[in-house]
Design a protein around this motif. Sequence first.
Motif, mmCIF file in Angstrom:
data_model
loop_
_atom_site.group_PDB
_atom_site.id
_atom_site.type_symbol
_atom_site.label_atom_id
_atom_site.label_comp_id
_atom_site.label_asym_id
_atom_site.label_seq_id
_atom_site.Cartn_x
_atom_site.Cartn_y
_atom_site.Cartn_z
ATOM 1 N N HIS A 4 5.937 34.610 -0.310
ATOM 2 C CA HIS A 4 6.406 33.223 -0.375
ATOM 3 C C HIS A 4 7.643 33.039 -1.245
ATOM 4 O O HIS A 4 8.144 31.921 -1.387
ATOM 5 N N GLY A 5 8.123 34.117 -1.856
ATOM 6 C CA GLY A 5 9.415 34.067 -2.543
ATOM 7 C C GLY A 5 9.437 33.243 -3.825
ATOM 8 O O GLY A 5 10.475 32.689 -4.201
ATOM 9 N N VAL A 6 8.301 33.170 -4.513
ATOM 10 C CA VAL A 6 8.289 32.514 -5.835
ATOM 11 C C VAL A 6 7.537 33.439 -6.809
ATOM 12 O O VAL A 6 6.447 33.922 -6.487
ATOM 13 N N THR A 7 8.140 33.654 -7.977
ATOM 14 C CA THR A 7 7.536 34.567 -8.953
ATOM 15 C C THR A 7 7.061 33.823 -10.194
ATOM 16 O O THR A 7 7.812 33.030 -10.772
ATOM 17 N N GLY A 8 5.803 34.094 -10.557
ATOM 18 C CA GLY A 8 5.252 33.606 -11.825
ATOM 19 C C GLY A 8 4.640 34.788 -12.557
ATOM 20 O O GLY A 8 4.728 35.931 -12.094
ATOM 21 N N ILE A 9 4.023 34.523 -13.681
ATOM 22 C CA ILE A 9 3.417 35.601 -14.474
ATOM 23 C C ILE A 9 1.899 35.398 -14.493
ATOM 24 O O ILE A 9 1.419 34.317 -14.857
ATOM 25 N N PRO A 10 1.146 36.444 -14.082
ATOM 26 C CA PRO A 10 -0.320 36.337 -14.163
ATOM 27 C C PRO A 10 -0.757 36.291 -15.624
ATOM 28 O O PRO A 10 -0.056 36.793 -16.512
ATOM 29 N N LEU A 11 -1.920 35.690 -15.864
ATOM 30 C CA LEU A 11 -2.356 35.522 -17.255
ATOM 31 C C LEU A 11 -3.168 36.699 -17.800
ATOM 32 O O LEU A 11 -3.214 36.908 -19.013
ATOM 33 N N SER A 12 -3.790 37.474 -16.901
ATOM 34 C CA SER A 12 -4.710 38.510 -17.406
ATOM 35 C C SER A 12 -4.048 39.532 -18.344
ATOM 36 O O SER A 12 -4.705 39.989 -19.285
ATOM 37 N N PRO A 13 -2.739 39.885 -18.159
ATOM 38 C CA PRO A 13 -2.152 40.834 -19.117
ATOM 39 C C PRO A 13 -2.053 40.300 -20.551
ATOM 40 O O PRO A 13 -1.781 41.067 -21.474
ATOM 41 N N PHE A 14 -2.283 38.992 -20.732
ATOM 42 C CA PHE A 14 -2.243 38.418 -22.081
ATOM 43 C C PHE A 14 -3.596 38.542 -22.801
ATOM 44 O O PHE A 14 -3.754 38.026 -23.895
ATOM 45 N N TYR A 15 -4.561 39.160 -22.107
ATOM 46 C CA TYR A 15 -5.923 39.246 -22.663
ATOM 47 C C TYR A 15 -6.376 40.683 -22.824
ATOM 48 O O TYR A 15 -5.991 41.547 -22.022
#
Length: 380
Positions: free
Chosen positions: A338-349
């Motif tokens: 879909h051509g939109v990038t965000g950051i997943p949260l699990s790497p912060f835990y």
Amino acid sequence: MQSKLPNIGTNIFTQMSQLAAQHQAVNLGQGFPDFPVPERLIVALARAMNDGQNQYAMMTGTPRLRQAISDKTERCYGYRPDADTEITVTSGGSEAIFNAVQAVVQAGDEVIVLDPCYDIYQPAVALAGGRSVHVPLDAQTFAPDWQRVRDAITAKTRMIITNTPHNPSGAMLSEADMHELAGIVQQHGLYLLSDEVYEHIVFDGARHESALRYPALRERAFVISSFGKTYHCTGWKVGYAVAPAALSAELRKVHQYNTFCTFHPAQAAFAEMIEQEPQHYETLGEFYQQKRDRFRAQLADTRLRPLPVPGGYFQLVDYSAISDMDDLAFSRWLTCEHGVTGIPLSPFYEAAPDGQRLLRLCFAKSDTTLDAAIERLRRL
Ligand code: GLN
């Protein structure tokens, strides 16, 4: 070879930026503004270079910049750090964080971090020979549970790391939190590392609770700030640490043999910006609040559910109405399909809550970038 950081790979921000570039996705992942830095800063930087300020700066930072920081700190938080002994200019907030940890954490020490937390703390603690002890924040509000923090303290606990406004959630510590924290660090003789790099990006009339406002905290604290966040120049890598003279002296021992000094011409430029254009940081909250409000209004037309954003420049969205994929899979799918990038949260835990379906979107972007992202997100 035995790695000193066996579990560390390329960080999630770099991974997602690379994936975004491969797929020509709108990148709301890695947190950096895509609009220009203030004109005065560019002019002042060029002037400093033309004037020949191109050799090593003083190890601790230029006297003029440290003075400007001292003045600004007093204006903002009612405490005037000594420019000679309590302020150290570093190559970004990151260097200041690394130095502070190396300065006080000894082999076998424990350091409390509050999950989700930014990925930079734990490797610094590991390299110092310490161990990060992860205490979860509330899964809905991202507020600390001080009883859980107290329960995590042992005879080995040396430091606690806090971050307000918080990356990734935007949550902010309250005055009551600061009093709880002060009680804890005093009672157990802990050091505080207070990461405040988003200090000026606060919304809805809220007050940023700097550790520097509280004598009981600041006498045990390294308070970290970043010009990259305040002046839209994350690539310049200039930040600073404010700490009592004895702690600053230890931090400087690390800084001296880590980077020695920070990019000299930028120090002249930041000093001029602070002196001549204080309205920039005074109105930064309003500037970003407009972006936040506009973006959230647009998100109402999508199936993403935005969580509250008290501060910082990240919007968390719950995507459970769209997909049951885990967040790593979802963020890849969103980028590739879909051509939109965000950051997943699990790497912060250390251990993310089961079934959490959250993505972090950065709204420190031009309206054109945000509009392009929303256009694609509406189709989900
Ligand atoms: N602070 C940035 C963020 O949270 C990441 C910086 C980096 O890529 N190391 O997005």
